[in-house]
Design a protein around this motif. Structure first.
Motif, PDB file in Angstrom:
ATOM      1  N   LYS A 160       0.853  -1.181   0.000  1.00 36.91           N
ATOM      2  CA  LYS A 160       0.000   0.000   0.000  1.00 36.91           C
ATOM      3  C   LYS A 160       0.897   1.241   0.000  1.00 36.91           C
ATOM      4  O   LYS A 160       2.125   1.144   0.159  1.00 36.91           O
ATOM      5  CB  LYS A 160      -0.923   0.000   1.217  1.00 36.91           C
ATOM      6  N   ASP A 161       0.269   2.403  -0.159  1.00 41.65           N
ATOM      7  CA  ASP A 161       1.037   3.652  -0.183  1.00 41.65           C
ATOM      8  C   ASP A 161       1.860   3.792   1.086  1.00 41.65           C
ATOM      9  O   ASP A 161       1.382   3.527   2.198  1.00 41.65           O
ATOM     10  CB  ASP A 161       0.104   4.856  -0.320  1.00 41.65           C
ATOM     11  N   GLY A 191       3.448   5.066  -4.075  1.00 35.99           N
ATOM     12  CA  GLY A 191       2.677   6.290  -3.934  1.00 35.99           C
ATOM     13  C   GLY A 191       3.437   7.557  -4.262  1.00 35.99           C
ATOM     14  O   GLY A 191       2.844   8.634  -4.314  1.00 35.99           O
ATOM     15  N   THR A 192       4.730   7.458  -4.503  1.00 38.20           N
ATOM     16  CA  THR A 192       5.510   8.659  -4.789  1.00 38.20           C
ATOM     17  C   THR A 192       5.389   9.109  -6.243  1.00 38.20           C
ATOM     18  O   THR A 192       5.584  10.284  -6.547  1.00 38.20           O
ATOM     19  CB  THR A 192       6.998   8.441  -4.461  1.00 38.20           C
ATOM     20  N   ASP A 200       2.658   2.899  -9.597  1.00 34.63           N
ATOM     21  CA  ASP A 200       2.016   2.921  -8.280  1.00 34.63           C
ATOM     22  C   ASP A 200       0.667   2.208  -8.325  1.00 34.63           C
ATOM     23  O   ASP A 200       0.326   1.452  -7.407  1.00 34.63           O
ATOM     24  CB  ASP A 200       1.840   4.365  -7.812  1.00 34.63           C
ATOM     25  N   ARG A 204       0.010  -1.138  -5.882  1.00 34.32           N
ATOM     26  CA  ARG A 204      -0.977  -1.156  -4.798  1.00 34.32           C
ATOM     27  C   ARG A 204      -1.726  -2.494  -4.826  1.00 34.32           C
ATOM     28  O   ARG A 204      -2.346  -2.856  -5.824  1.00 34.32           O
ATOM     29  CB  ARG A 204      -1.955  -0.002  -4.938  1.00 34.32           C
TER      30      ARG A 204
END
Length: 445
Positions: A160-161, A191-192, A200, A204
């Motif tokens: 996850k992020d 997430g970046t 991303d 996820r």
């Protein structure tokens, strides 16, 4: 030489200048010496023929015309300096007497620096950002320090992020690798969005051992197939905010001391930022009070200066003007309009500050000038006397005085303006003065 200044309409003056015969005789001598190098006369080397011989050969009227043409700019400049006239455009000169004999008399009509008045400058009110550190800002800095001291630990769950995943990444097109898109054991924070936005989305929910395959537009603007092997998923475990952690992460023994230092540093930075905002906003507010149109020569000159500075900066970066326009998505017409807007504001600010200086009797003392020259010399790594001589030779001393006077006028405004925060509350000027010039440091700042 005598000169009389007569004001005219349209921000112009007429300089009526009379050069007596004795003073003009020096210009005639200079003209003959100049012509002696150009005229070949038998029996004399170039430049050695006496004046009487030259006068007989080429005629006194030719030399007089040459003397008038060469000396008029100097006589005009002398009249301008002696009468404190500040031209902003080339003059229109009309010779009214002396072309054949006698004193030389001419009129010079020229547009000059306008003098304006600025109504309402005494009651200026400006808004600046608040100076105090908020609790959210302090908490954010503490959180940043926690992130720096967090530990990565493997987890047995989908990514996850915020998780850090170890991946092998391969990009290819038509079975050929794409340069820059091949990496093994690459650690990436989900997430970046720092590699590919689609990466991303694919990561996820991915687990260790998953092989992800998708298409994406890469740096060269073309699509490529991306394959990712997820080898490891780790989450960052952050330390608790305790005095023990504060002692390990910083030079302070307690969280309270750490937060106090962070608050002090934020306060100091904000005070400097607010001081800069105050100066800029005071100038902007003053410009808003200027209702008259600015002379086109002043705007054009300022535009030219700004364009020259831009071209110089681009040249130092080996960037052409065409590349700059393309990179910024700006047309040539838009750039010119932007320069005009900025130049107009700059001219208004200059004239408005001059007006404040006149209204408040602000002058530049010799001590002010000496201190400024000393600062310039320090920046240039030269001796003050040498800098002063350079300024005198380049006739730049009046410009230095003018800039100093405007600076003092701006300081006067800053001291008298009403300062408000963004919520409309008055700000005490004492709150804008840093208590120390350097903030405390901490190991991880």
């Amino acid at each position: 030489m005598k000169a009389v200044v007569e004001p005219l309409e349209g921000n112009r003056v007429k300089l009526s200048v009379e050069v007596d015969e004795q003073e003009f005789e020096q210009a005639l001598d200079a003209a003959f010496r100049k012509m002696a190098h150009d005229v070949r006369i038998p029996g004399f080397r170039p430049g050695k023929a006496p004046r009487r011989v030259l006068e007989a050969r080429i005629g006194a009227d030719v030399a007089r015309r040459e003397a008038i043409r060469d000396s008029l700019p100097e006589f005009y400049a002398q009249a301008v300096a002696e009468n404190d006239v500040q031209p902003i455009a080339p003059p229109e000169i009309d010779i009214t007497a002396g072309e054949e004999a006698g004193p030389v008399v001419f009129d010079a009509v020229v547009e000059v620096m306008p003098e304006i008045t600025v109504a309402g400058y005494e009651g200026l009110r400006v808004t600046v950002p608040g100076v105090g550190a908020s609790g959210e800002e302090v908490t954010a800095q503490v959180e940043r320090l926690r992130q720096q001291h967090g530990e990565l630990k493997a987890v047995n769950r989908p990514a996850k992020d915020g998780d850090h995943v170890t991946i092998d990444l391969t990009g290819y097109r038509h079975d050929q690798p794409v340069e820059g898109l091949n990496a093994e054991d690459f650690m990436y924070e989900v997430g970046t969005g720092s590699v590919l936005p689609q990466l991303d989305d694919e990561l996820r929910g991915a687990k260790v051992g998953d092989i992800l395959k998708f298409n994406a537009t890469v740096g060269d603007g073309e699509d490529a197939t991306i394959q990712v092997l997820v080898k490891d998923v780790k989450e960052k475990e952050l330390p608790e905010v305790t005095d023990e952690w504060a002692g390990e992460a910083s030079e302070f023994d307690t969280v309270a001391e750490l937060e106090a230092d962070i608050r002090n540093r934020i306060d100091l930075v904000k005070k400097f930022q607010t001081q800069m905002a105050l100066r800029n906003n005071v100038v902007d507010a003053l410009v808003e009070l200027v209702a008259v149109d600015m002379p086109e020569p002043l705007i054009g000159g300022e535009m030219e200066r700004r364009l020259h500075n831009l071209a110089h900066r681009l040249s130092s970066q080996q960037v052409t003007m065409a590349q700059y326009l393309e990179g910024t998505g700006t047309t040539q017409e838009e750039l010119i309009e932007q320069l005009r807007t900025e130049a107009t504001a700059a001219v208004k600010a200059d004239l408005a500050l001059r007006a404040v200086a006149v209204a408040e009797g602000i002058e530049v003392t010799e001590e002010d000038l000496d201190n400024e020259i000393a600062r310039m010399a320090e920046r240039m790594d030269e001796k003050p006397d040498k800098v002063r001589k350079q300024l005198d030779r380049a006739d730049q001393m009046p410009a230095v005085r003018s800039e100093l006077r405007n600076s003092k006028a701006l300081e006067w405004l800053i001291e008298h303006v009403e300062v408000m925060d963004e919520e409309g509350n008055p700000i005490d000027r004492a709150d804008l003065t840093p208590e120390s010039s350097e903030p405390h440091t901490q190991e991880e700042s």
